[in-house]
Design a protein around this motif. Structure first.
Motif, PDB file in Angstrom:
ATOM      1  N   HIS A   8      -0.089 -11.164  -6.796  1.00 10.39           N
ATOM      2  CA  HIS A   8       0.932 -12.209  -6.775  1.00 10.39           C
ATOM      3  C   HIS A   8       0.307 -13.446  -6.149  1.00 10.39           C
ATOM      4  O   HIS A   8      -0.488 -13.323  -5.223  1.00 10.39           O
ATOM      5  CB  HIS A   8       2.128 -11.729  -5.932  1.00 10.39           C
ATOM      6  N   ASP A   9       0.644 -14.641  -6.652  1.00 10.56           N
ATOM      7  CA  ASP A   9       0.115 -15.854  -6.027  1.00 10.56           C
ATOM      8  C   ASP A   9       1.079 -17.000  -6.246  1.00 10.56           C
ATOM      9  O   ASP A   9       1.795 -17.048  -7.256  1.00 10.56           O
ATOM     10  CB  ASP A   9      -1.261 -16.199  -6.615  1.00 10.56           C
ATOM     11  N   THR A  10       1.085 -17.919  -5.294  1.00  7.84           N
ATOM     12  CA  THR A  10       1.875 -19.150  -5.401  1.00  7.84           C
ATOM     13  C   THR A  10       1.044 -20.308  -4.905  1.00  7.84           C
ATOM     14  O   THR A  10       0.357 -20.185  -3.885  1.00  7.84           O
ATOM     15  CB  THR A  10       3.162 -19.059  -4.541  1.00  7.84           C
ATOM     16  N   HIS A  11       1.052 -21.405  -5.642  1.00  7.95           N
ATOM     17  CA  HIS A  11       0.452 -22.648  -5.140  1.00  7.95           C
ATOM     18  C   HIS A  11       1.476 -23.768  -5.251  1.00  7.95           C
ATOM     19  O   HIS A  11       2.174 -23.880  -6.266  1.00  7.95           O
ATOM     20  CB  HIS A  11      -0.811 -23.025  -5.927  1.00  7.95           C
ATOM     21  N   ARG A  12       1.531 -24.587  -4.206  1.00  3.11           N
ATOM     22  CA  ARG A  12       2.340 -25.786  -4.222  1.00  3.11           C
ATOM     23  C   ARG A  12       1.764 -26.761  -5.267  1.00  3.11           C
ATOM     24  O   ARG A  12       0.539 -26.858  -5.408  1.00  3.11           O
ATOM     25  CB  ARG A  12       2.261 -26.418  -2.827  1.00  3.11           C
ATOM     26  N   ASP A  39      -6.392 -21.923  -8.999  1.00  4.71           N
ATOM     27  CA  ASP A  39      -6.054 -21.240 -10.252  1.00  4.71           C
ATOM     28  C   ASP A  39      -5.250 -19.976  -9.915  1.00  4.71           C
ATOM     29  O   ASP A  39      -5.811 -18.903  -9.696  1.00  4.71           O
ATOM     30  CB  ASP A  39      -7.357 -20.900 -10.986  1.00  4.71           C
ATOM     31  N   ALA A  40      -3.929 -20.148  -9.872  1.00  2.00           N
ATOM     32  CA  ALA A  40      -3.052 -19.072  -9.395  1.00  2.00           C
ATOM     33  C   ALA A  40      -3.112 -17.829 -10.285  1.00  2.00           C
ATOM     34  O   ALA A  40      -2.893 -16.708  -9.803  1.00  2.00           O
ATOM     35  CB  ALA A  40      -1.614 -19.572  -9.295  1.00  2.00           C
ATOM     36  N   LEU A  41      -3.401 -18.008 -11.566  1.00  2.00           N
ATOM     37  CA  LEU A  41      -3.436 -16.846 -12.458  1.00  2.00           C
ATOM     38  C   LEU A  41      -4.704 -16.013 -12.221  1.00  2.00           C
ATOM     39  O   LEU A  41      -4.631 -14.785 -12.095  1.00  2.00           O
ATOM     40  CB  LEU A  41      -3.346 -17.293 -13.921  1.00  2.00           C
ATOM     41  N   SER A  42      -5.851 -16.688 -12.116  1.00  4.66           N
ATOM     42  CA  SER A  42      -7.080 -15.944 -11.800  1.00  4.66           C
ATOM     43  C   SER A  42      -6.950 -15.251 -10.453  1.00  4.66           C
ATOM     44  O   SER A  42      -7.431 -14.119 -10.273  1.00  4.66           O
ATOM     45  CB  SER A  42      -8.280 -16.896 -11.769  1.00  4.66           C
ATOM     46  N   HIS A  43      -6.300 -15.915  -9.494  1.00  6.19           N
ATOM     47  CA  HIS A  43      -6.143 -15.320  -8.162  1.00  6.19           C
ATOM     48  C   HIS A  43      -5.286 -14.052  -8.207  1.00  6.19           C
ATOM     49  O   HIS A  43      -5.616 -13.050  -7.576  1.00  6.19           O
ATOM     50  CB  HIS A  43      -5.513 -16.332  -7.191  1.00  6.19           C
ATOM     51  N   ALA A  44      -4.173 -14.099  -8.950  1.00  4.77           N
ATOM     52  CA  ALA A  44      -3.292 -12.922  -9.015  1.00  4.77           C
ATOM     53  C   ALA A  44      -4.004 -11.751  -9.700  1.00  4.77           C
ATOM     54  O   ALA A  44      -3.874 -10.599  -9.262  1.00  4.77           O
ATOM     55  CB  ALA A  44      -2.005 -13.269  -9.760  1.00  4.77           C
TER      56      ALA A  44
END
Ligand SMILES: [Zn+2]
Length: 158
Positions: A8-12, A39-44
């Motif tokens: 799961h990831d969130t970026h402002r 890159d929130a998708l790569s991070h998740a």
């Protein structure tokens, strides 16, 4: 042996930053705030793989404070996580991910995003699912303040 992992990831979202998802530059006035390319998708997806391996999270392996990872490309971080999975004797069966972003619409970008992830994970396109949702005008995503991602991966190995 199978191992499942969740990420799961969130970026402002802030003015003047590029919006990058799975290595794809999305045309947008606002982009993710963060130390790397945000890159929130790569991070998740990377977190999901680390979770399946019981190897902590992305922040443990690539600390925010470490200048080595400043503005780093997150697909490269994902590639390093895949290397770790390979070292442990695992490879990816499939990935299912959701991106929550109010604007712009991601439909025209999804195929390229899937191709990028499939290439880094070393699997065929048909094993990488990426879905796009909005926040229906509610919460931080709906108000255009954030991008949020979720990913589930299944690993197989010895
Ligand atoms: Zn992130």
């Amino acid at each position: 042996m199978f191992r499942v992992g969740i990420g799961h990831d969130t970026h402002r979202l802030v003015d003047g930053r590029p919006l990058v998802l799975a290595g794809v530059n999305i045309a947008s006035d606002r982009g993710g705030e963060g130390h790397s390319d945000a890159d929130a998708l790569s991070h998740a997806i990377a977190d999901a793989i680390l979770g399946a391996l019981c190897e902590g999270d992305l922040g443990l392996h690539f600390p925010d404070q470490d200048p080595q990872w400043k503005d780093s490309e997150s697909l490269e971080l994902l590639s390093r996580v895949m290397w770790l999975a390979g070292e442990r004797g695992f490879h990816v069966v499939n990935v299912d991910a959701t991106v929550m972003l109010e604007t712009p619409k991601l439909r025209s970008y999804v195929l390229t995003m899937r191709e990028n992830v499939a290439e880094v994970l070393g699997i065929e396109l048909g094993r990488v699912s990426i879905k796009a949702k909005t926040g229906e005008g509610m919460d931080a995503v709906g108000l255009g303040l954030a991008v949020t991602t979720q990913a589930v991966v299944l690993l197989t190995g010895n």
